[in-house]
Design a protein around this motif. Structure first.
Motif, PDB file in Angstrom:
ATOM      1  N   ALA A  49       0.839  -1.197   0.000  1.00  0.00           N
ATOM      2  CA  ALA A  49       0.000   0.000   0.000  1.00  0.00           C
ATOM      3  C   ALA A  49       0.873   1.246   0.000  1.00  0.00           C
ATOM      4  O   ALA A  49       1.836   1.362   0.765  1.00  0.00           O
ATOM      5  CB  ALA A  49      -0.902  -0.019   1.219  1.00  0.00           C
ATOM      6  N   ARG A  50       0.578   2.153  -0.892  1.00  0.00           N
ATOM      7  CA  ARG A  50       1.254   3.450  -0.952  1.00  0.00           C
ATOM      8  C   ARG A  50       0.163   4.513  -1.069  1.00  0.00           C
ATOM      9  O   ARG A  50      -0.965   4.186  -1.451  1.00  0.00           O
ATOM     10  CB  ARG A  50       2.175   3.545  -2.175  1.00  0.00           C
ATOM     11  CG  ARG A  50       3.417   2.676  -2.102  1.00  0.00           C
ATOM     12  CD  ARG A  50       4.401   3.190  -1.061  1.00  0.00           C
ATOM     13  NE  ARG A  50       5.728   2.596  -1.210  1.00  0.00           N
ATOM     14  CZ  ARG A  50       6.113   1.458  -0.655  1.00  0.00           C
ATOM     15  NH1 ARG A  50       5.259   0.757   0.061  1.00  0.00           N
ATOM     16  NH2 ARG A  50       7.340   1.008  -0.824  1.00  0.00           N
ATOM     17  N   GLY A  51       0.484   5.763  -0.779  1.00  0.00           N
ATOM     18  CA  GLY A  51      -0.485   6.842  -0.846  1.00  0.00           C
ATOM     19  C   GLY A  51      -1.249   6.850  -2.159  1.00  0.00           C
ATOM     20  O   GLY A  51      -2.465   7.027  -2.194  1.00  0.00           O
ATOM     21  N   GLY A  54      -1.191   0.816  -5.076  1.00  0.00           N
ATOM     22  CA  GLY A  54      -0.221  -0.273  -4.870  1.00  0.00           C
ATOM     23  C   GLY A  54       1.150   0.087  -5.419  1.00  0.00           C
ATOM     24  O   GLY A  54       1.264   0.776  -6.422  1.00  0.00           O
ATOM     25  N   HIS A  55       2.175  -0.378  -4.720  1.00  0.00           N
ATOM     26  CA  HIS A  55       3.565  -0.121  -5.121  1.00  0.00           C
ATOM     27  C   HIS A  55       3.842  -0.869  -6.422  1.00  0.00           C
ATOM     28  O   HIS A  55       3.629  -2.069  -6.500  1.00  0.00           O
ATOM     29  CB  HIS A  55       4.472  -0.621  -3.991  1.00  0.00           C
ATOM     30  CG  HIS A  55       5.881  -0.178  -4.069  1.00  0.00           C
ATOM     31  ND1 HIS A  55       6.931  -1.035  -3.878  1.00  0.00           N
ATOM     32  CD2 HIS A  55       6.422   1.034  -4.315  1.00  0.00           C
ATOM     33  CE1 HIS A  55       8.076  -0.370  -3.990  1.00  0.00           C
ATOM     34  NE2 HIS A  55       7.784   0.896  -4.259  1.00  0.00           N
ATOM     35  N   GLN A  56       4.334  -0.174  -7.411  1.00  0.00           N
ATOM     36  CA  GLN A  56       4.474  -0.745  -8.754  1.00  0.00           C
ATOM     37  C   GLN A  56       5.828  -1.393  -9.030  1.00  0.00           C
ATOM     38  O   GLN A  56       6.089  -1.816 -10.160  1.00  0.00           O
ATOM     39  CB  GLN A  56       4.213   0.358  -9.800  1.00  0.00           C
ATOM     40  CG  GLN A  56       2.790   0.867  -9.791  1.00  0.00           C
ATOM     41  CD  GLN A  56       1.813  -0.211 -10.236  1.00  0.00           C
ATOM     42  OE1 GLN A  56       1.808  -0.625 -11.381  1.00  0.00           O
ATOM     43  NE2 GLN A  56       1.008  -0.719  -9.295  1.00  0.00           N
ATOM     44  N   ASN A  58       9.895  -2.835  -6.993  1.00  0.00           N
ATOM     45  CA  ASN A  58      10.628  -3.195  -5.780  1.00  0.00           C
ATOM     46  C   ASN A  58      11.626  -2.081  -5.489  1.00  0.00           C
ATOM     47  O   ASN A  58      12.210  -1.513  -6.411  1.00  0.00           O
ATOM     48  CB  ASN A  58      11.405  -4.510  -5.946  1.00  0.00           C
ATOM     49  CG  ASN A  58      10.525  -5.753  -5.907  1.00  0.00           C
ATOM     50  OD1 ASN A  58      10.941  -6.814  -6.359  1.00  0.00           O
ATOM     51  ND2 ASN A  58       9.304  -5.648  -5.374  1.00  0.00           N
ATOM     52  N   ASP A  59      11.784  -1.780  -4.190  1.00  0.00           N
ATOM     53  CA  ASP A  59      12.762  -0.771  -3.775  1.00  0.00           C
ATOM     54  C   ASP A  59      14.064  -1.469  -3.383  1.00  0.00           C
ATOM     55  O   ASP A  59      14.065  -2.307  -2.483  1.00  0.00           O
ATOM     56  CB  ASP A  59      12.230   0.021  -2.572  1.00  0.00           C
ATOM     57  CG  ASP A  59      11.087   0.955  -2.963  1.00  0.00           C
ATOM     58  OD1 ASP A  59      10.948   1.265  -4.157  1.00  0.00           O
ATOM     59  OD2 ASP A  59      10.330   1.349  -2.052  1.00  0.00           O
ATOM     60  N   LEU A  60      15.141  -1.099  -4.055  1.00  0.00           N
ATOM     61  CA  LEU A  60      16.456  -1.679  -3.752  1.00  0.00           C
ATOM     62  C   LEU A  60      17.247  -0.645  -2.966  1.00  0.00           C
ATOM     63  O   LEU A  60      17.616   0.396  -3.503  1.00  0.00           O
ATOM     64  CB  LEU A  60      17.206  -2.028  -5.047  1.00  0.00           C
ATOM     65  CG  LEU A  60      16.689  -3.228  -5.845  1.00  0.00           C
ATOM     66  CD1 LEU A  60      15.419  -2.886  -6.594  1.00  0.00           C
ATOM     67  CD2 LEU A  60      17.752  -3.704  -6.826  1.00  0.00           C
ATOM     68  N   TYR A 154      18.528   6.133   0.517  1.00  0.00           N
ATOM     69  CA  TYR A 154      18.849   6.041  -0.906  1.00  0.00           C
ATOM     70  C   TYR A 154      18.360   4.698  -1.414  1.00  0.00           C
ATOM     71  O   TYR A 154      18.681   3.659  -0.840  1.00  0.00           O
ATOM     72  CB  TYR A 154      20.363   6.151  -1.127  1.00  0.00           C
ATOM     73  CG  TYR A 154      20.928   7.460  -0.639  1.00  0.00           C
ATOM     74  CD1 TYR A 154      20.509   8.660  -1.232  1.00  0.00           C
ATOM     75  CD2 TYR A 154      21.837   7.510   0.404  1.00  0.00           C
ATOM     76  CE1 TYR A 154      21.011   9.869  -0.786  1.00  0.00           C
ATOM     77  CE2 TYR A 154      22.339   8.719   0.857  1.00  0.00           C
ATOM     78  CZ  TYR A 154      21.924   9.901   0.262  1.00  0.00           C
ATOM     79  OH  TYR A 154      22.397  11.097   0.699  1.00  0.00           O
ATOM     80  N   HIS A 155      17.573   4.742  -2.481  1.00  0.00           N
ATOM     81  CA  HIS A 155      17.135   3.476  -3.066  1.00  0.00           C
ATOM     82  C   HIS A 155      16.727   3.635  -4.516  1.00  0.00           C
ATOM     83  O   HIS A 155      16.359   4.723  -4.962  1.00  0.00           O
ATOM     84  CB  HIS A 155      16.003   2.846  -2.244  1.00  0.00           C
ATOM     85  CG  HIS A 155      14.676   3.537  -2.344  1.00  0.00           C
ATOM     86  ND1 HIS A 155      14.325   4.612  -1.573  1.00  0.00           N
ATOM     87  CD2 HIS A 155      13.605   3.279  -3.120  1.00  0.00           C
ATOM     88  CE1 HIS A 155      13.091   4.998  -1.860  1.00  0.00           C
ATOM     89  NE2 HIS A 155      12.629   4.207  -2.803  1.00  0.00           N
ATOM     90  N   LEU A 156      16.823   2.546  -5.230  1.00  0.00           N
ATOM     91  CA  LEU A 156      16.339   2.497  -6.609  1.00  0.00           C
ATOM     92  C   LEU A 156      14.969   1.844  -6.600  1.00  0.00           C
ATOM     93  O   LEU A 156      14.816   0.697  -6.164  1.00  0.00           O
ATOM     94  CB  LEU A 156      17.307   1.665  -7.476  1.00  0.00           C
ATOM     95  CG  LEU A 156      16.827   1.398  -8.908  1.00  0.00           C
ATOM     96  CD1 LEU A 156      16.754   2.701  -9.713  1.00  0.00           C
ATOM     97  CD2 LEU A 156      17.732   0.399  -9.603  1.00  0.00           C
ATOM     98  N   HIS A 157      13.972   2.593  -7.060  1.00  0.00           N
ATOM     99  CA  HIS A 157      12.651   2.001  -7.281  1.00  0.00           C
ATOM    100  C   HIS A 157      12.686   1.458  -8.710  1.00  0.00           C
ATOM    101  O   HIS A 157      12.829   2.216  -9.658  1.00  0.00           O
ATOM    102  CB  HIS A 157      11.554   3.067  -7.094  1.00  0.00           C
ATOM    103  CG  HIS A 157      10.190   2.615  -7.506  1.00  0.00           C
ATOM    104  ND1 HIS A 157       9.183   2.341  -6.610  1.00  0.00           N
ATOM    105  CD2 HIS A 157       9.667   2.391  -8.739  1.00  0.00           C
ATOM    106  CE1 HIS A 157       8.095   1.969  -7.274  1.00  0.00           C
ATOM    107  NE2 HIS A 157       8.370   1.988  -8.563  1.00  0.00           N
ATOM    108  N   PHE A 158      12.566   0.140  -8.821  1.00  0.00           N
ATOM    109  CA  PHE A 158      12.759  -0.539 -10.108  1.00  0.00           C
ATOM    110  C   PHE A 158      11.474  -1.223 -10.538  1.00  0.00           C
ATOM    111  O   PHE A 158      10.867  -1.963  -9.758  1.00  0.00           O
ATOM    112  CB  PHE A 158      13.897  -1.565  -9.947  1.00  0.00           C
ATOM    113  CG  PHE A 158      14.190  -2.364 -11.174  1.00  0.00           C
ATOM    114  CD1 PHE A 158      14.754  -1.767 -12.296  1.00  0.00           C
ATOM    115  CD2 PHE A 158      13.923  -3.730 -11.205  1.00  0.00           C
ATOM    116  CE1 PHE A 158      15.040  -2.511 -13.432  1.00  0.00           C
ATOM    117  CE2 PHE A 158      14.209  -4.484 -12.343  1.00  0.00           C
ATOM    118  CZ  PHE A 158      14.766  -3.874 -13.453  1.00  0.00           C
TER     119      PHE A 158
HETATM  120 ZN   LIG Z   1       9.290   2.350  -4.525  1.00  0.00          ZN
END
Ligand SMILES: [Zn+2]
Length: 292
Positions: A49-51, A54-56, A58-60, A154-158
């Motif tokens: 769940a995100r504002g 749904g989160h589209q 993966n966060d690395l 710090y993260h890459l949303h991929f």
């Molecule tokens: Zn993300």
């Protein structure tokens, strides 16, 4: 190199046949190159769940400005007009899959200053042009926390969009992806220092297998820690082997190195190909070896 050509040609032909056959299924997402070089931790947060729903992806979780690389060959497109995504990039993969790289670096310093711009050298890899074709494993961006990730680490949303359609969870693809020791640079050379412990030394095959704990590569001086991966290096007879005090050890003594001995191997300058970057056995040649 010649023996490598045949499978590549076959793979391309097979891909074309699948794409052109009537009623063919959606092309499959290929085995990927892992999108981050260096430390990256993730779990399957796809659909969380995100504002905005749904989160589209993966966060690395990464370190600041670590390299994001092309997961397959393709074409890049810079995207800078989403406040939520911040500095982002599309990779249109040769397989037909589209990949999104979101929250790229927007800082000039490690103090999260937000003073950087979504430009090459800032968020996109230095010298990269919008619309450029890139090879698999080529560096395309620097990881960061732009957009609505500013207060997150710090993260890459991929994201992975098969055939350019709806996003699917990248998790299984990430788990199967091949990790690079350093970024691929199609027209450049590299050298690296690998620090770890001897696993096996073979005096006949002139090879040395190291359990590598830390690695630094140039150009860029990129450091990777907690690597914990075996790499099999070739050790030509000309290689200088020494102890930390500089005393030389005859190269013929290679086979006498003991399992577990600490070692640092500097690689010979060589083209930064995908085979070298993957750490393919015997693709990295040792130039200097220091045994603890
Ligand atoms: Zn993300």
């Amino acid at each position: 190199m010649r023996r490598l050509l045949t499978p590549v040609v076959l793979a391309l032909t097979a891909g074309l046949a699948a794409a052109s056959a009537p009623g063919a299924a959606v092309p499959k997402v290929p085995q990927l190159i892992f999108p981050v070089v260096g430390k990256a931790t993730y779990f399957d947060d796809f659909g969380a769940a995100r504002g905005q729903g749904g989160h589209q992806g993966n966060d690395l979780m990464t370190t600041w400005r670590s390299p994001a690389v092309a997961v397959e060959a393709g074409k890049v497109k810079f995207h800078t007009t989403s406040a939520r995504a911040g500095c982002m990039l599309y990779l249109y993969g040769a397989s037909g899959t589209t990949y999104l790289y979101i929250h790229l670096n927007n800082d000039l310093t490690a103090k999260n200053d937000n003073k950087g711009k979504c430009v090459a050298g800032g968020s996109y890899w230095n010298g990269l042009k919008d619309g450029a074709r890139v090879a698999a494993g080529q560096p395309i961006a620097y990881n960061g926390n732009s957009g609505d990730a500013d207060q997150a680490g710090y993260h890459l949303h991929f994201e992975v969009h098969p055939a350019g359609g709806a996003a699917v969870s990248p998790f299984a693809y990430l788990n199967r992806a091949k990790k690079l020791l350093f970024p691929v640079q199609p027209d450049a050379n590299f050298t690296a220092a690998l620090r770890g412990n001897v696993v096996k030394a073979d005096g006949v095959a002139r090879s040395l297998t190291l359990m590598v704990d830390r690695l630094q590569s140039w150009p860029g001086g990129l450091r990777i820690t907690d690597l914990k991966r075996t790499v099999q290096l070739s050790v030509p007879p000309s290689v200088v082997i020494s102890n930390p005090l500089g005393a030389l050890i005859a190269s013929a003594q290679l086979a006498k190195l003991k399992k577990g001995q600490p070692a640092v191997a500097w690689t010979a300058i060589a083209p930064a190909t995908i085979e070298a970057a993957l750490g393919t056995p015997l693709m990295l040649s040792t130039e200097r070896l220091v045994i603890g």
